[in-house]
Design a protein around this motif. Sequence first.
Motif, mmCIF file in Angstrom:
data_model
loop_
_atom_site.group_PDB
_atom_site.id
_atom_site.type_symbol
_atom_site.label_atom_id
_atom_site.label_comp_id
_atom_site.label_asym_id
_atom_site.label_seq_id
_atom_site.Cartn_x
_atom_site.Cartn_y
_atom_site.Cartn_z
ATOM 1 N N ILE A 82 1.908 -33.124 34.515
ATOM 2 C CA ILE A 82 0.308 -32.822 34.257
ATOM 3 C C ILE A 82 0.029 -31.288 33.839
ATOM 4 C CG2 ILE A 82 -0.265 -32.503 36.815
ATOM 5 C CD1 ILE A 82 -3.058 -33.358 36.213
ATOM 6 N N PHE A 83 -0.663 -30.940 32.981
ATOM 7 C CA PHE A 83 -1.213 -29.550 32.976
ATOM 8 C C PHE A 83 -2.614 -29.397 32.834
ATOM 9 C CE2 PHE A 83 -0.146 -30.684 28.355
ATOM 10 C CZ PHE A 83 -1.467 -30.247 27.668
ATOM 11 N N LEU A 84 -3.143 -28.730 33.433
ATOM 12 C CA LEU A 84 -4.760 -28.369 33.313
ATOM 13 C C LEU A 84 -5.257 -26.957 32.666
ATOM 14 C CD1 LEU A 84 -5.611 -30.055 36.812
ATOM 15 C CD2 LEU A 84 -5.897 -30.962 34.458
ATOM 16 N N ASP A 85 -6.234 -26.887 32.242
ATOM 17 C CA ASP A 85 -6.895 -25.527 31.889
ATOM 18 C C ASP A 85 -7.008 -24.712 32.832
ATOM 19 O OD1 ASP A 85 -8.431 -23.675 30.930
ATOM 20 O OD2 ASP A 85 -9.448 -24.725 29.546
ATOM 21 N N PRO A 86 -6.308 -23.597 32.943
ATOM 22 C CA PRO A 86 -6.545 -22.782 34.046
ATOM 23 C C PRO A 86 -8.007 -22.531 34.777
ATOM 24 C CG PRO A 86 -4.922 -21.364 32.623
ATOM 25 C CD PRO A 86 -5.477 -22.846 31.897
ATOM 26 N N ALA A 87 -9.139 -22.675 33.744
ATOM 27 C CA ALA A 87 -10.340 -22.665 34.206
ATOM 28 C C ALA A 87 -10.838 -23.574 35.190
ATOM 29 C CB ALA A 87 -11.136 -22.874 32.989
ATOM 30 N N VAL A 88 -10.205 -24.585 35.388
ATOM 31 C CA VAL A 88 -10.310 -25.718 36.535
ATOM 32 C C VAL A 88 -9.342 -25.797 37.340
ATOM 33 C CG1 VAL A 88 -11.566 -27.246 34.621
ATOM 34 C CG2 VAL A 88 -9.061 -27.630 35.187
ATOM 35 N N HIS A 89 -8.469 -24.716 37.530
ATOM 36 C CA HIS A 89 -7.381 -24.679 38.652
ATOM 37 C C HIS A 89 -8.128 -24.333 39.998
ATOM 38 C CE1 HIS A 89 -3.600 -23.604 36.059
ATOM 39 N NE2 HIS A 89 -3.972 -24.669 35.790
ATOM 40 N N GLY A 90 -7.581 -24.789 40.983
ATOM 41 C CA GLY A 90 -8.293 -24.808 42.437
ATOM 42 C C GLY A 90 -9.657 -25.379 42.893
ATOM 43 N N ARG A 91 -9.887 -26.559 41.881
ATOM 44 C CA ARG A 91 -11.229 -27.269 42.204
ATOM 45 C C ARG A 91 -11.063 -28.674 42.545
ATOM 46 N NH1 ARG A 91 -14.842 -24.873 37.012
ATOM 47 N NH2 ARG A 91 -14.370 -22.683 37.610
ATOM 48 N N GLY A 92 -9.737 -29.190 42.690
ATOM 49 C CA GLY A 92 -9.439 -30.368 43.047
ATOM 50 C C GLY A 92 -9.450 -31.353 41.953
ATOM 51 N N VAL A 93 -9.340 -30.777 40.718
ATOM 52 C CA VAL A 93 -9.346 -31.572 39.432
ATOM 53 C C VAL A 93 -7.678 -32.283 39.457
ATOM 54 C CG1 VAL A 93 -9.234 -31.636 36.967
ATOM 55 C CG2 VAL A 93 -10.810 -30.185 38.304
ATOM 56 N N GLY A 94 -6.819 -31.574 39.724
ATOM 57 C CA GLY A 94 -5.304 -32.238 39.686
ATOM 58 C C GLY A 94 -5.084 -33.119 40.604
ATOM 59 N N LYS A 95 -5.699 -32.946 41.689
ATOM 60 C CA LYS A 95 -5.532 -34.121 42.962
ATOM 61 C C LYS A 95 -6.066 -35.374 42.359
ATOM 62 C CE LYS A 95 -6.806 -35.161 47.453
ATOM 63 N NZ LYS A 95 -7.587 -34.680 48.840
ATOM 64 N N ASP A 96 -7.529 -34.986 41.767
ATOM 65 C CA ASP A 96 -8.241 -36.272 41.407
ATOM 66 C C ASP A 96 -7.525 -36.988 40.267
ATOM 67 O OD1 ASP A 96 -10.370 -37.995 40.886
ATOM 68 O OD2 ASP A 96 -11.711 -36.700 40.177
#
Length: 177
Positions: A82-96
């Motif tokens: 997975i990769f996510l936009d750094p703007a959403v890091h630390g918000r539980g998006v990866g876990k979800d």
Amino acid sequence: MNLRGERVVLRPVTTEDVPELRRILHTPEVHARWGDEDADENWPFDNPEEHRLVVEIDRATVGLIQYGEETDPMYRHASIDIFLDPAVHGRGVGKDAVGTLVRYLTVDLGHHRMVIDPAADNAVAIACYSAVGFEPVGIMRKYEKGPDRLARQPADGPDRRVATDLLSAVSGGISRL
């Protein structure tokens, strides 16, 4: 196929998603881990063995999650990246997103084991995967080759990967996702 998590929707990648996914890939934080993943002009449609899904929040593309499958009944399992936009890091998006995909792979597709291989120095990714139920099972060394095709051997970093699996979490704790 759209997969719905608590906040995320995982859906197939379309050509309209490519510019935003490339933008995210080239943010410094993501590029440091994924490099030139999109070097092939056909990316993200260049590897038929990988199933790639857009990660969305409120209809906005915030990343990509992909999985591969080993379908031999003796060794059946799936792998996830997975990769996510750094703007959403630390918000539980990866876990979800990871939890949503794991549910699909175990419940709907019948995989009994998931594997991931985050870089040993990627504490954020390791924490995310641990929150979903992945457990470290070892360190893989000489994991990647550099541009010179020689195995990199730094003391720590992208060449050293944490081998993990979700075997115990699937059998004992997937319902908490």
